[in-house]
Write an enzyme that holds these catalytic residues in place. Structure first.
Site, short mmCIF file in Angstrom:
data_model
loop_
_atom_site.label_atom_id
_atom_site.label_comp_id
_atom_site.label_asym_id
_atom_site.label_seq_id
_atom_site.Cartn_x
_atom_site.Cartn_y
_atom_site.Cartn_z
N ILE A 374 24.08 24.94 4.64
CA ILE A 374 22.63 25.70 4.23
C ILE A 374 22.06 25.03 3.20
CG2 ILE A 374 23.64 27.98 4.98
CD1 ILE A 374 24.05 28.79 2.07
N CYS A 434 31.91 27.96 12.32
CA CYS A 434 31.25 26.97 11.14
C CYS A 434 32.48 27.32 10.02
CB CYS A 434 29.98 27.10 10.93
SG CYS A 434 29.28 28.58 10.65
N TRP A 438 28.27 32.76 10.53
CA TRP A 438 27.11 33.79 10.66
C TRP A 438 25.78 32.84 10.29
CZ3 TRP A 438 29.72 36.52 6.17
CH2 TRP A 438 29.75 36.02 5.00
N ARG A 480 19.56 35.00 2.66
CA ARG A 480 18.90 33.61 3.27
C ARG A 480 17.43 33.74 2.74
NH1 ARG A 480 23.29 32.25 2.74
NH2 ARG A 480 25.05 31.92 4.27
#
Length: 671
Positions: A374, A434, A438, A480
């Site tokens: 991310i 991953c 999510w 996020r």
């Protein structure tokens, strides 16, 4: 006098004077004081001349307390306007702003908008509990901004009271949707303090103990968008449960996994105690569960998080046996485990207690897909913003775009999804994860399902896909995106969902007839990802949404979309139920989504409407009009006149009871 500004004035006599000599008189009757003040404000420049004055004799309403006749010159009237009616005057100038039900005006102010395309533009800014709205007052430069407060990431003060230079004092606003705004204000009297504090408080309500706008809005729609996705119905559509897979409610109170949905599909042979033991060995207790099953070959897409192997290389027999049950469900010789991370990242995760499936998982193969985390994606989008806003540097465009690596990341995500879809289409079951399952996991599973299942390429099916793979399976939208949170530097923020929508857009460009929805739907979804107008993208998981009573207290975005479906339909759509889409994931075939990332540039905005799509819509409308006329003619012919009552039917093969639309199915447009 303030008490009477909303009261009708029986009579007011005006006298215009030049050098204090009367030159004209006018009597106005039955006008409200506020309307009279508005008229005066509109003519302020006329009466501000030193040698011209306007005097008024006002008689109060009969019921008012008796008072002497008052005489006002233009200066006294100016003072009265500023003290009694300034608010109403400003509201009048911004009266064309269409507010949502539940939206309230908070303040407005004269500002200078530092437009990157038109230079400094005078106007008024309006702040409500939902948006920041700016409109230019200069008729020669028409500039309008309509920014949901949820799209604001950062508000900063620009310059200080002692700053030198024109327009050096004001506010800098950083937005989440690829644009920045700068407003200049007058330096005297702390003129920005009130607007800064109000904007800061309403743009970041959660940081100030206030509700998000989704809980305040009073919008009503005929359809309840919260009903678009029903897990049991979606599993039934896929053919579940069956003799290999069952539905479990072990997580009905979020006791097994607090970030998973309450309804899960698991191998038929697995027991509830097996699921609990597997949960203990998977990060965040996110166990492998079914996302999608191929109706013909029964191969499945299963999603989960990483195993908690750690530095010591721990094993868990229950987890190994559970994955083998997934493999056995459709007699796959090998179960393919797609780890979205680069190999080096997966190894590094061992140091923090995570890891990946090793050789002890028999009958399984592990494939790393090299998709970055991310933090890398966040920095990549920042670099992209730098080269597209406010202006595009033409001379080094290709090298600048390449340096952001944005399209490279899009390519890797698409490439990974293609591998998943291809493996499942070939009859082999797959597990996708991953780190926590999510972010990159949701990208891969949802894109693979979009490639494999034409239902998800319909307007409603795509809504179900987002609800299922992203919302119910706990993509951390709250973290996020940072809804209502002032902490703009939060390391949890990342454009993972934006990247997914970008991948979908790439697919629609490569397969323009395969999707029932158009680009406008994708833009609307991303706009309301930030806006906080709907509850759809709020919070991190279902349990948090239940806790905040989201479904009963907010409106779903799909309520809006499905109330105006015609706006989001692709006129080129051709249904093909069994077709699997394999987009080309190479840099030669990927494009920058200009109409999203560069849409604030006026030159780009003028080119957004596709002339081909517009012409096609016109032709479709023309075809529908002709068909309607033909139906009307057919209906009028179906009732025989007396003269023709005994005549034989011209075409006895056509049933007279058939609807006209069926009788004319052979009609086609040239397209």
């Amino acid at each position: 006098m303030e008490a009477h500004h909303r009261t009708a004035i029986p009579s007011i006599q005006l006298e215009l004077r030049f050098d204090n000599q009367p030159i004209r008189t006018l009597t106005v009757q039955h006008v409200t004081w506020s309307k009279f003040l508005l008229w005066l404000e509109g003519n302020r420049s006329t009466f501000s001349h030193g040698r011209i004055a306007l005097c008024g004799l006002w008689k109060p309403p009969p019921r008012a307390m008796a008072s002497p006749v008052s005489v006002y010159n233009s200066n006294a009237l100016d003072t009265h306007i500023s003290s009694t009616s300034r608010e109403s005057l400003k509201m009048e100038l911004l009266s064309d702003v269409s507010l949502l039900p539940g939206e309230e005006r908070i303040m407005d102010k004269d500002v200078m908008y530092m437009c990157p395309y038109n230079g400094a533009v005078k106007g008024k800014v309006l702040i409500t509990n939902y948006r920041l709205y700016f409109k230019s007052s200069d008729a020669d430069v028409a500039v309008m901004l309509d920014v949901p407060l949820g799209a604001i990431s950062r508000v900063e003060k620009m310059g200080g009271a002692s700053s030198r230079g024109e327009n050096s004092y004001g506010l800098d606003i950083t937005c989440k949707d690829m644009r920045n705004l700068r407003f200049a204000l007058k330096q005297e009297g702390h003129s920005r303090r009130d607007i800064f504090e109000l904007l800061f408080r309403h743009a970041f309500p959660l940081s100030h103990g206030q509700p998000l706008f989704a809980y305040v809005t009073q919008e009503k729609y005929e359809e309840n968008g919260w009903n678009i996705y029903k897990p049991i119905e979606e599993f039934r559509r896929q053919g579940l449960p069956n003799n290999k897979w069952r539905i479990t409610f072990i997580n009905k109170n979020y006791e097994l996994c607090d970030t998973y949905p309450t309804v899960l599909a698991v191998p038929y042979k697995s027991k509830e105690e097996d699921l609990r033991r597997v949960a203990a060995f998977r990060s965040r207790a996110r166990i492998p569960v079914l996302s999608w099953i191929h109706r013909e070959n029964q191969a499945v897409i299963v999603r989960c998080s990483q195993p908690l192997v750690g530095m010591s290389g721990k094993r868990n027999k229950d987890d190994e046996r559970y994955l083998d049950l997934i493999r056995e469900a459709n007699d796959t010789t090998k179960l393919t485990i797609y780890d979205a991370r680069p190999n080096v990242n997966a190894v590094a995760n061992k140091a923090t207690g995570g890891g990946y499936e090793g050789d002890e998982y028999q009958n399984a193969e592990l494939v790393f897909l090299d998709i970055q985390n991310i933090h890398v994606m966040r920095e990549s989008l920042k670099k992209l913003k730098d080269i597209v806003y406010p202006n595009v540097e033409e001379s080094h465009w290709l090298s600048s775009l390449e340096s952001t690596h944005w399209l490279e990341h899009v390519k890797l995500v698409l490439s990974g999804a293609i591998q998943v879809a291809d493996k499942v289409s070939g009859g082999n079951s797959v597990v996708v994860h991953c780190s926590d399952g999510w972010d990159r996991t949701a990208q891969l599973t949802s894109l693979a399902m979009l490639m494999l299942d034409s239902h998800f390429r319909t307007l409603r099916g795509f809504q179900v896909l987002i609800e299922k793979e992203w919302i119910s399976f706990g993509h951390k939208f709250g973290s996020r995106i940072g809804h209502g949170d002032k902490n703009h530097a939060d390391q949890d923020r990342s454009p993972i969902f934006i990247q997914f929508i970008d991948c979908v857009w790439q697919m629609t460009k490569q397969f323009p007839t395969a999707f029932e929805f158009n680009e406008r739907l994708l833009l609307t979804i991303l706009d309301h990802l930030y806006s906080c107008r709907f509850g759809t993208f709020l919070y991190n998981c279902e349990s948090a949404r239940d806790q905040h009573e989201l479904r009963s207290k907010t409106v779903s975005l799909w309520s809006l979309v499905n109330s105006k479906m015609e706006n989001y339909l692709n006129p080129f759509y051709t249904p093909e139920s069994g077709r699997v889409l394999y987009p080309v994931a190479s840099m030669r075939h990927l494009e920058l989504w200009v109409t999203y990332y560069i849409r604030w540039n006026p030159r780009i905005r003028q080119q957004q409407q596709s002339p081909v799509e517009q012409r096609y819509k016109e032709l479709l409308a023309l075809r529908d009009e002709y068909l309607k006329k033909l139906e009307e003619l057919q209906l009028s012919d179906s009732s025989p006149s007396p003269r023709l009552a005994n005549s034989p039917a011209p075409n006895s093969s056509t049933s007279p009871s058939s609807p006209p639309s069926q009788q004319y199915t052979h009609l086609h447009t040239p397209l």
